[in-house]
Scaffold this motif. Sequence first.
Motif, PDB file in Angstrom:
ATOM      1  N   ARG A  78       0.848  -1.193   0.000  1.00  0.00           N
ATOM      2  CA  ARG A  78       0.000   0.000   0.000  1.00  0.00           C
ATOM      3  C   ARG A  78       0.882   1.240   0.000  1.00  0.00           C
ATOM      4  O   ARG A  78       1.729   1.403   0.870  1.00  0.00           O
ATOM      5  N   LEU A  79       0.663   2.110  -0.983  1.00  0.00           N
ATOM      6  CA  LEU A  79       1.386   3.370  -1.078  1.00  0.00           C
ATOM      7  C   LEU A  79       0.410   4.504  -0.775  1.00  0.00           C
ATOM      8  O   LEU A  79      -0.680   4.554  -1.351  1.00  0.00           O
ATOM      9  N   ALA A  80       0.817   5.424   0.094  1.00  0.00           N
ATOM     10  CA  ALA A  80      -0.083   6.519   0.492  1.00  0.00           C
ATOM     11  C   ALA A  80       0.653   7.848   0.376  1.00  0.00           C
ATOM     12  O   ALA A  80       1.469   8.188   1.238  1.00  0.00           O
ATOM     13  N   PRO A  81       0.410   8.600  -0.705  1.00  0.00           N
ATOM     14  CA  PRO A  81       0.981   9.955  -0.784  1.00  0.00           C
ATOM     15  C   PRO A  81       0.438  10.803   0.357  1.00  0.00           C
ATOM     16  O   PRO A  81      -0.751  10.741   0.668  1.00  0.00           O
ATOM     17  N   THR A  82       1.297  11.596   0.971  1.00  0.00           N
ATOM     18  CA  THR A  82       0.867  12.403   2.114  1.00  0.00           C
ATOM     19  C   THR A  82       0.498  13.827   1.736  1.00  0.00           C
ATOM     20  O   THR A  82       0.102  14.602   2.589  1.00  0.00           O
ATOM     21  N   ALA A  83       0.651  14.174   0.454  1.00  0.00           N
ATOM     22  CA  ALA A  83       0.333  15.540   0.034  1.00  0.00           C
ATOM     23  C   ALA A  83       0.011  15.542  -1.449  1.00  0.00           C
ATOM     24  O   ALA A  83      -0.224  14.489  -2.052  1.00  0.00           O
ATOM     25  N   SER A  84       0.012  16.721  -2.045  1.00  0.00           N
ATOM     26  CA  SER A  84      -0.350  16.899  -3.448  1.00  0.00           C
ATOM     27  C   SER A  84       0.554  16.102  -4.371  1.00  0.00           C
ATOM     28  O   SER A  84       1.737  15.888  -4.094  1.00  0.00           O
ATOM     29  N   VAL A  95     -10.980  13.892  -7.857  1.00  0.00           N
ATOM     30  CA  VAL A  95     -10.022  12.845  -8.237  1.00  0.00           C
ATOM     31  C   VAL A  95     -10.746  11.656  -8.861  1.00  0.00           C
ATOM     32  O   VAL A  95     -10.323  11.110  -9.881  1.00  0.00           O
ATOM     33  N   GLY A  96     -11.869  11.254  -8.267  1.00  0.00           N
ATOM     34  CA  GLY A  96     -12.643  10.155  -8.835  1.00  0.00           C
ATOM     35  C   GLY A  96     -13.157  10.477 -10.222  1.00  0.00           C
ATOM     36  O   GLY A  96     -13.129   9.633 -11.130  1.00  0.00           O
ATOM     37  N   ASP A  97     -13.617  11.724 -10.428  1.00  0.00           N
ATOM     38  CA  ASP A  97     -14.106  12.121 -11.741  1.00  0.00           C
ATOM     39  C   ASP A  97     -12.981  12.137 -12.771  1.00  0.00           C
ATOM     40  O   ASP A  97     -13.174  11.773 -13.931  1.00  0.00           O
ATOM     41  N   ILE A  98     -11.788  12.584 -12.367  1.00  0.00           N
ATOM     42  CA  ILE A  98     -10.649  12.577 -13.290  1.00  0.00           C
ATOM     43  C   ILE A  98     -10.330  11.159 -13.741  1.00  0.00           C
ATOM     44  O   ILE A  98     -10.080  10.900 -14.925  1.00  0.00           O
ATOM     45  N   LEU A  99     -10.355  10.213 -12.804  1.00  0.00           N
ATOM     46  CA  LEU A  99     -10.068   8.823 -13.164  1.00  0.00           C
ATOM     47  C   LEU A  99     -11.118   8.275 -14.113  1.00  0.00           C
ATOM     48  O   LEU A  99     -10.813   7.481 -15.007  1.00  0.00           O
ATOM     49  N   ARG A 100     -12.377   8.704 -13.945  1.00  0.00           N
ATOM     50  CA  ARG A 100     -13.412   8.269 -14.876  1.00  0.00           C
ATOM     51  C   ARG A 100     -13.213   8.902 -16.256  1.00  0.00           C
ATOM     52  O   ARG A 100     -13.467   8.267 -17.279  1.00  0.00           O
ATOM     53  N   LEU A 109      -5.254  15.639  -9.748  1.00  0.00           N
ATOM     54  CA  LEU A 109      -4.286  14.899 -10.544  1.00  0.00           C
ATOM     55  C   LEU A 109      -4.057  15.657 -11.842  1.00  0.00           C
ATOM     56  O   LEU A 109      -4.980  16.268 -12.378  1.00  0.00           O
ATOM     57  N   ASN A 110      -2.809  15.609 -12.364  1.00  0.00           N
ATOM     58  CA  ASN A 110      -2.561  16.192 -13.672  1.00  0.00           C
ATOM     59  C   ASN A 110      -2.152  15.097 -14.651  1.00  0.00           C
ATOM     60  O   ASN A 110      -2.092  13.908 -14.308  1.00  0.00           O
ATOM     61  N   SER A 111      -1.855  15.492 -15.867  1.00  0.00           N
ATOM     62  CA  SER A 111      -1.578  14.511 -16.919  1.00  0.00           C
ATOM     63  C   SER A 111      -0.335  13.686 -16.612  1.00  0.00           C
ATOM     64  O   SER A 111      -0.278  12.493 -16.916  1.00  0.00           O
ATOM     65  N   LEU A 145     -10.820  19.791 -13.206  1.00  0.00           N
ATOM     66  CA  LEU A 145     -11.182  18.752 -14.166  1.00  0.00           C
ATOM     67  C   LEU A 145     -10.570  18.982 -15.543  1.00  0.00           C
ATOM     68  O   LEU A 145     -10.977  18.345 -16.508  1.00  0.00           O
ATOM     69  N   TYR A 146      -9.640  19.911 -15.637  1.00  0.00           N
ATOM     70  CA  TYR A 146      -8.856  20.035 -16.862  1.00  0.00           C
ATOM     71  C   TYR A 146      -7.462  20.519 -16.498  1.00  0.00           C
ATOM     72  O   TYR A 146      -7.261  21.251 -15.539  1.00  0.00           O
TER      73      TYR A 146
END
Length: 687
Positions: free
Chosen positions: A28-34, A100-105, A69-71, A196-197
């Motif tokens: 399990r990897l957990a980023p702690t920030a942006s 984040v969920g919408d970006i993944l979709r 999230l970015n590209s 979202l962009y």
Amino acid sequence: MAGTATVTVAEAASAPTILHSRGGVVARLAPTASLLEDDAIEALRSALHNCYTAGETHVVIDLASVQLLNSKVLEVLRDAEAALLRVSGQLGLANADGTVGDILRVVRLDHLLTSSERRAGAMPEVPDKKAKLGDILLAHGVVGEEQIEQAVTLQQKSGRRLGQIFIDKRWVTEAEMLRALGVQLSLPFVQLRPGLYDADVVELLGSAVIQRLKILPLFKVHDTLYLATSEPQAMPSFREVEDSTQCRVAPVLAAREEIVSVVDSAALHQNYVPDLLAEVDEDFEVVDHDVQGDHEAIDQLAAGSPVINLVNSLIQRAVQEGASDIHIEPGRNQSRVRFRIDGLLYEVMSPRIELHPALVSRLKIMANLDIAERRLPQDGRVQVQTQGRAVDLRFSSLPGLYGEKVVLRVLDKNQAILDVNKLGMNDANLATYRQLLDNSNGLILVTGPTGSGKTTSLYAGLNYLNSIEKNIVTIEDPVEYQLDIVNQNEVHANIGLTFAKVLKHVLRQDPDIVMVGEIREKETAEIAVQAALTGHLVLSTLHTNDSVGAVTRMLDMGVEPYLLSSAMIGVIAQRLVRTVCSNCRTTYLASPELVERFDWQGAGQVTLVRGRGCGECYDSGYRGRVAIHEVVPVEAELQKLVLSNPSRNDLTAYLQSKDIVTLRRDGIHRARQALTTIEEISRVVGS
């Protein structure tokens, strides 16, 4: 979890950390920030590489602390999925809430989410995957059979598309139609909003092409460009984009109105805020690029309707959103407007830097300040009428490297809580607070950091005590809310009218109750204590972290222990914690680790709540705040302890011996009441 080890993967101390743990066969990897900066993305890439080389083929990335999230990071996730599949492994993503969920979709990575998260973001399925558009709308309860029959008849007569007929008849909205089209064509549908962009990806196409085709590039993952469009079958437009970018186009459905709003904004890098720019977006173009040093041009622009409309819209939006502060700050290349909502700042707009001096000048005009003075800080007050009520704005400007930063404190009387019964105290704390207020003399201290609601608690206490038979006097900096019958006074340190000086004169006005906005130094503390000892009830605030800190701070200021022990009758420490958004709240069962951590073993299954994030809550999962308290009455045993000039450890031991409900315990209780989250309590009061 037994056998779980946690290590930091980041190579440099200043780099973001990726927490790496293992339970069973799953890493399990957990980023702690942006994950937006290059060093953060490289830290994630390095952590994934370490998993491959260590033979860890089943990896889950916990995105709970990631807001956007970015590209670039999407490419890392796509590469990680491919690398793990090559060794018969698997990549999973967890806690991808809100944007984040919408970006993944959007980029078709939502299959990596947990099944519950996939279901939460998906549109309900229809029985037949080859169903017609009308059947899909019918299955979702959007239209009825009679409307479908009418639409089909009109389609046969006119030749128009069925979906357009539904929209023209106003039987469905464009968003509902696009959702149904998404089901029919297996395409994602999104509601465009900030995040979202990817601004860098938007630049891949010239603004002329974007405006002409009414499309918006969202993300680019390797050679695939995810493109927002309201026309999913506009193949000529897609071919033009593919020829221009040398990328394969993957359509994403979005309402035309939303796309146009983003495309037509003054700069495509700016956040999507149509309701702020609706009246002024076209006229902003008149600003001269060299206006920064042209004071006459700035003043003329500040008096023009575009800037007036923009400032009015900002203030109205802040009141509607329940913001406590408006920050307008200049940067190197652009200005930034942020609202503080529920204690956190959210960026709502990025005006061109050329407009910033005009915005500041307009606000100074409203506050009756000197618009020619740009080198010194200024303070003022603005009152506006909006939504049928008066709202006060406290203006503060501070010159900086790139210009003046302005902060407006929003004082909305309609939002003020002036009733002790509505402070959010539990029954025991409320009863204790009332008992303290019922004393005829003594010192009551309310403690907490800036923005924790201390003044609100004092105002509620004054309102509880307010009557024609009592002389109540306040000393404030500044007066925030006006109370009937109460004599309110404002300090002016620039002319020597300090808290201590005003307090000396107030005590000659035959007061029964005195409220001192804040005790900052020894002189004010000593006068307040003396007033409490000579038959006055004194209420005041201190900037300390808890109730124990109030005692030690007063002693550190130089107040004699024997005076403090006799004068002080109670201390209230408080914080404000965000409550879970009612629009997107979900429930879940507490993990075994949480049950063990908080000793809930005998409580059966513990159900907690959290917010997924939505447009109503700026994708934070929280909307509104509630107070948590630590109320300590000063009894004989504590008086004796204060006489001995106790240490912090001595006072903490006393609280434990009396089983005082601490801020943390009160916060955990609010989480059990499904008002807030464990994470929010940890953020506010620490773990």
